[in-house]
Design an enzyme around this catalytic site. Structure first.
Site, PDB file in Angstrom:
ATOM      1  N   HIS A   1      -3.547   5.926   3.309  1.00  0.00           N
ATOM      2  CA  HIS A   1      -4.374   5.058   2.732  1.00  0.00           C
ATOM      3  C   HIS A   1      -3.769   3.608   3.673  1.00  0.00           C
ATOM      4  O   HIS A   1      -4.661   2.830   4.092  1.00  0.00           O
ATOM      5  CB  HIS A   1      -4.190   4.786   1.427  1.00  0.00           C
ATOM      6  CG  HIS A   1      -5.102   3.924   0.636  1.00  0.00           C
ATOM      7  ND1 HIS A   1      -4.758   2.461   0.533  1.00  0.00           N
ATOM      8  CD2 HIS A   1      -6.429   3.877   0.249  1.00  0.00           C
ATOM      9  CE1 HIS A   1      -5.449   1.746   0.024  1.00  0.00           C
ATOM     10  NE2 HIS A   1      -6.634   2.622  -0.108  1.00  0.00           N
TER      11      HIS A   1
ATOM     12  N   SER B   1     -11.207  -1.042  -0.546  1.00  0.00           N
ATOM     13  CA  SER B   1      -9.796  -1.053   0.137  1.00  0.00           C
ATOM     14  C   SER B   1      -9.863  -1.268   1.664  1.00  0.00           C
ATOM     15  O   SER B   1      -9.218  -2.055   2.322  1.00  0.00           O
ATOM     16  CB  SER B   1      -9.267   0.180  -0.011  1.00  0.00           C
ATOM     17  OG  SER B   1      -8.821   0.734  -1.265  1.00  0.00           O
TER      18      SER B   1
ATOM     19  N   ASP C   1       0.853  -1.189   0.154  1.00  0.00           N
ATOM     20  CA  ASP C   1       0.074  -0.179   0.026  1.00  0.00           C
ATOM     21  C   ASP C   1       0.849   1.373  -0.025  1.00  0.00           C
ATOM     22  O   ASP C   1       1.957   1.307  -0.396  1.00  0.00           O
ATOM     23  CB  ASP C   1      -1.041  -0.177   1.023  1.00  0.00           C
ATOM     24  CG  ASP C   1      -2.321   0.504   1.184  1.00  0.00           C
ATOM     25  OD1 ASP C   1      -2.465   1.817   0.866  1.00  0.00           O
ATOM     26  OD2 ASP C   1      -3.259  -0.147   0.841  1.00  0.00           O
TER      27      ASP C   1
END
Ligand code: CA
Ligand code: CA
Length: 492
Positions: free
Chosen positions: A102, A268, A63
């Site tokens: 994220h 996600s 990520d």
């Protein structure tokens, strides 16, 4: 353009990455955990996921990196590889930390102490997305190759990819790495993608690597037990997990501070919840094969729990059931290497997953054409076998098979073909000609001090120079270190 994007809503619609307003820590268990320990809604204010924590199991979060000091991780984050910094695209310090947010959010859902599923698992931060939350195919491929060399053979590990690329945007290179990871015993969870922006269901089969069959491709559900309107669908979906929507988002760790949190929405967020569950199962039975864990997760999901699921999408919602998984036959040995010397061949390999039942023996077979010449039965745990009195210039084939109380593992797909020949003093050979790992992983080579007078390793390009007759001992190990495979080369 070969750009990778992360599958939270912000990145999908192309917003400039702005850190959401930081929230404080949750007072009670968040709804995404409360929902997945019960078959039907509404949630019951009980988010108990049982005694398993994923302790001792590695979850690779591929990520934007992870804030390692966040309170949700209790020191359980390890810096993995960071090709984004290595290539200078956006350098951060510490390595594989998170300048986007994220990855920290995703890691929190997989393994956070109070917002995650596997609250004792080890998070390995693998950074492929930059500070804007996007990345390149090349960096993802490099990261997945690193994971394969870091992974300990025969022990279950989890990789979460809350990202993807259109299949026709060079996705095949990522797909190939995912396929290899699955064969090497790694459970792979993948966000289905958020392409359903205009009321037209987007098919997850058109996304790489989400369409790879053996991976667990995760769609997003809402607090109201519906398929999230943005979530991709179709037959490549394996199951749903909470991904939230604008009425109830998903709370997890954020990168702006060690006690900062944020709400985010997307597939996600759904995928790492499945990754965390896989880690619980792996902790309970660490030598299970990846397919056993993945199959159990799909079979245990709650059928028909969600509304608004299109007909081609399997209607299954993540359910955390930690009962033991039945044993099967062992998996395939990986990284089989065959090394020749005059009149002999040395085969070495890495142990496979044992299927949940202790290995009872290993058989190694030597063939010339289709004729079986020798079959050796080895004690379990043995990882090398040497065959001698062979003819130079002749091609032989080696295969390795493992057995347990359930039965015989597969062997036929992992043939290794090798032509036996003499190694001569004065000769220089590339190290890869004496064996290399499937998929050409990065390895380290070292000549033992006892054989420095016989041979030496030359760098760039890596080759071995034979100085005189004798025995040259070469140790091979992967990036991660671990036990090296020792190869004895007899030089004439
Ligand atoms: Ca509950
Ligand atoms: Ca699948």
């Amino acid at each position: 353009m070969r750009r990778i994007w992360g599958f939270c809503i912000a990145s999908l619609v192309g917003l400039v990455a702005v850190a959401p307003a930081a929230q404080s820590a949750p007072n009670s268990a968040p709804w995404h955990l409360d929902r997945i320990n019960q078959r039907s809604g509404p949630i019951d204010s009980n988010a108990d996921l049982g005694a398993l924590t994923g302790a001792g199991i590695n979850i690779y979060i591929v990520d934007s990196g992870v804030l390692p000091t966040h309170e949700q991780f209790g020191g359980r984050v390890v810096a993995g590889t960071d090709p984004v910094s290595s290539t200078g695209e956006s350098v951060i310090d510490p390595r594989a930390s998170d300048c986007d947010g994220h990855g920290t959010h995703v890691a929190g859902l997989a393994a956070g102490t109070t917002v995650g599923v596997a609250r004792g698992a080890t998070v390995i931060a693998v950074r492929v997305l930059n500070c804007d939350g996007d990345g390149t195919v090349d960096n993802v491929v490099a990261a997945l190759r690193w994971i394969r060399s870091h992974h300990v053979s025969g022990k279950a590990a989890i990789v979460n990819l809350s990202l993807g690329v259109d299949r026709n945007d060079d996705g095949a290179a990522i797909d190939a790495q995912v396929t290899e990871m699955l064969a090497e015993g790694i459970v792979v969870t993948i966000a289905a993608g958020n392409g359903n922006q205009n009321g037209v269901p987007y098919n997850a089969c058109d996304i790489s690597p989400g369409h790879v069959p053996g991976a667990l491709t995760v769609a997003a559900s809402t607090f109201a037990d519906t398929a999230a309107s943005y979530s991709n669908g179709g037959p490549c979906i394996d199951l749903f997990a909470p991904g939230g929507d604008s009425s109830a988002r998903i709370l997890s760790a954020w990168n702006t501070g060690n006690s900062d949190y944020s709400n985010d929405v997307g597939t996600s967020m759904a995928s790492p919840l499945v990754a965390g569950y896989a880690a619980l199962l792996a902790q309970q039975q660490p030598s299970l094969c990846a397919a056993q864990i993945s199959d159990a997760i799909v079979q245990r999901a709650t059928p028909n729990a969600l509304g608004g699921v299109i007909a081609t999408t399997p209607n299954r919602l993540l359910f955390v059931d930690t009962s033991p998984i039945p044993a099967t036959v062992p998996g395939l040995a990986s990284n089989i290497i065959t090394t020749v010397s005059s009149g002999s061949v040395l085969a070495s390999w890495e142990l496979p997953c044992d299927g949940g039942s202790t290995l009872t023996k290993t058989t190694v077979s030597l063939y010339r054409g289709s004729t079986l010449l020798q079959r050796r039965t080895l004690t379990p745990g043995t990882t090398t076998a040497r065959f001698t009195r062979l003819q130079n210039g002749v091609q032989y084939r080696v295969r390795v098979q493992h057995h347990n109380a359930i039965g015989d593992g597969a062997s036929t797909t992992r043939w290794k073909t090798v032509t036996v020949r003499a190694l001569r003093s004065g000769e220089t050979i590339p190290v890869r000609s004496i064996g290399r790992f499937a998929g050409d992983l990065t390895m380290k080579w070292k000549v033992a001090s006892s054989s420095r007078g016989v041979c030496k390793v030359l760098s760039n390009p890596t080759s071995i120079r034979f100085l005189r007759a004798g025995t040259c001992r070469v140790a091979i190990r992967t990036n991660a270190g671990g036990t090296p495979a020792i190869h004895n080369l007899r030089v004439n």
